[in-house]
Design an enzyme around this catalytic site. Sequence first.
Site, PDB file in Angstrom:
ATOM      1  CG  HIS A 155      36.395   0.270  45.728  1.00 51.80           C
ATOM      2  ND1 HIS A 155      36.898  -0.933  45.294  1.00 51.80           N
ATOM      3  CD2 HIS A 155      36.087   0.085  47.052  1.00 51.80           C
ATOM      4  CE1 HIS A 155      36.879  -1.821  46.287  1.00 51.80           C
ATOM      5  NE2 HIS A 155      36.401  -1.209  47.369  1.00 51.80           N
ATOM      6  CB  SER A 276      46.254  25.967  26.891  1.00 52.34           C
ATOM      7  OG  SER A 276      45.957  25.736  25.530  1.00 52.34           O
ATOM      8  CE  LYS A 282      43.417  22.824  30.227  1.00 55.50           C
ATOM      9  NZ  LYS A 282      43.876  22.031  29.082  1.00 55.50           N
ATOM     10  CD  GLU A 289      49.479  17.754  33.860  1.00 55.62           C
ATOM     11  OE1 GLU A 289      49.211  17.213  32.784  1.00 55.62           O
ATOM     12  OE2 GLU A 289      49.411  18.991  34.021  1.00 55.62           O
TER      13      GLU A 289
END
Length: 460
Positions: A155, A276, A282, A289
């Site tokens: 969970h 970024s 970043k 991804e």
Amino acid sequence: MALWGGRFEGGTDALVWAFNQSLGFDRRMWREDIAGSIAHAKMLARQNIITEAEGAALVTGLIALRDDLESGAVKLPEDAEDIHSAVEGMLTQRLGAVAGKLHTARSRNDQVSNDLRLWFKNHVPDVIDALTALRLQLTKMAEENMGVVLPGRTHHQHAQPVLLSHHLLAYFWMLSRDDERFGECVRRADALSLGAAAMAGTPFPIDRDFVRQELGFAHLCENSMDAVADRDFAVEFCAVASLTMMHLSRLAEEIVLWSAPEFGFVELDDDVTTGSSIMPQKKNPDVAELIRGKTGRVYGDLTTLLTLMKGLALTYNKDMQEDKEPLFDAYDTILACLTLMTRMLQGARFKPERMAQSLYGDFSTATDLADALASEGIPFREAHEVVGIIVRESIKRKQALEELTLEDLHRYDVRFTARALDAITPIASANARTSRGGTATDAVRAQLEKAKAKLQPNGK
Ligand code: ARG
């Protein structure tokens, strides 16, 4: 120039020609198309369907064409309808009328199926190799990180401490099943469809078994109608690729999470991350991804193929020309994703101290505390209740389980012994799970040996 001009008085509309054309994507089967033609030409001559001289001219012409295409000395014409007409057109330019004999006892219907099967046989092993490289990388990381503990989750909540090696090897087994599936998929595609001609077979005295051997197929398609109508292997590849992508996507998701600052369980190499344009701090896990994102495209390829085929009466229908783009796309995508996943993992640095920090005070060894009490002879239900109260009150007091003394435990139940305190460190908790397939170091070492054996050439 079309291969079927005779019956027509008028030309084809330019838009229709472009709509019908498949050269843009089936050109990548040019090697297979020529290989199939060479085997077919040899067989025609052997069977005296054409003369020996004609056979020799065709074979020599095809080999020269193949070498010229390979070296870049010539290029496929842009205006041909498909790869089959492109090759035949070029051969005709070189040899003249004799090139027209090549298509004796053959149709583009069996030819396209055969090209695709050959392409499959030649290329799917690259996917299997890339999968093997990733599985090998997972075993390497499991070996290097033996003893590192992190929270196992259900969970998405902390459940019980597990070895990082155990977690990584879970992916090894998923991908091992995929390896078997891809192998099966290649085996089922491994049948010659040439000889089916348009769909009913041919009156010429062909020798299909000779062509099969020339091209290295294990089997013959036993039914000429099935031979030209079947694209199961393409569907199956996309199905297996979808499942593999699902596995890669779950791993990618964990890498994304683990590299977020709240986790900090892994740091990816600069060369697989991006920055970024606005936020200087970043370091984005783009590769992970994108792997997660590209999973959807492979599912799309599968859906395209299934939908494409479902309403087609036997045998060949032009709809089937639409089979190649999804198959090639799924192939290109999964190959890139497997390769890049391996690259990303090769440079990944795991952070055992961050994993240890996240385990501290997370109560993930509460089960061990209950087990310790139960092993003193107390019914587990009762022990569970006692430990539940300990957890509740510790949370209130903002106290970690690890900070409890035996005295503290005795306030809840006098039957606790010092063994309880030893049992609740994360590594002790993991190491207690010695059942086969469990997360104890010894069990994981045994599992790793099995995984390594599976990677051996005869370990399938
Ligand atoms: N380009 C076609 C395909 O990919 C080749 C087969 C054409 N056959 C035909 N009967 N028009 O399916």
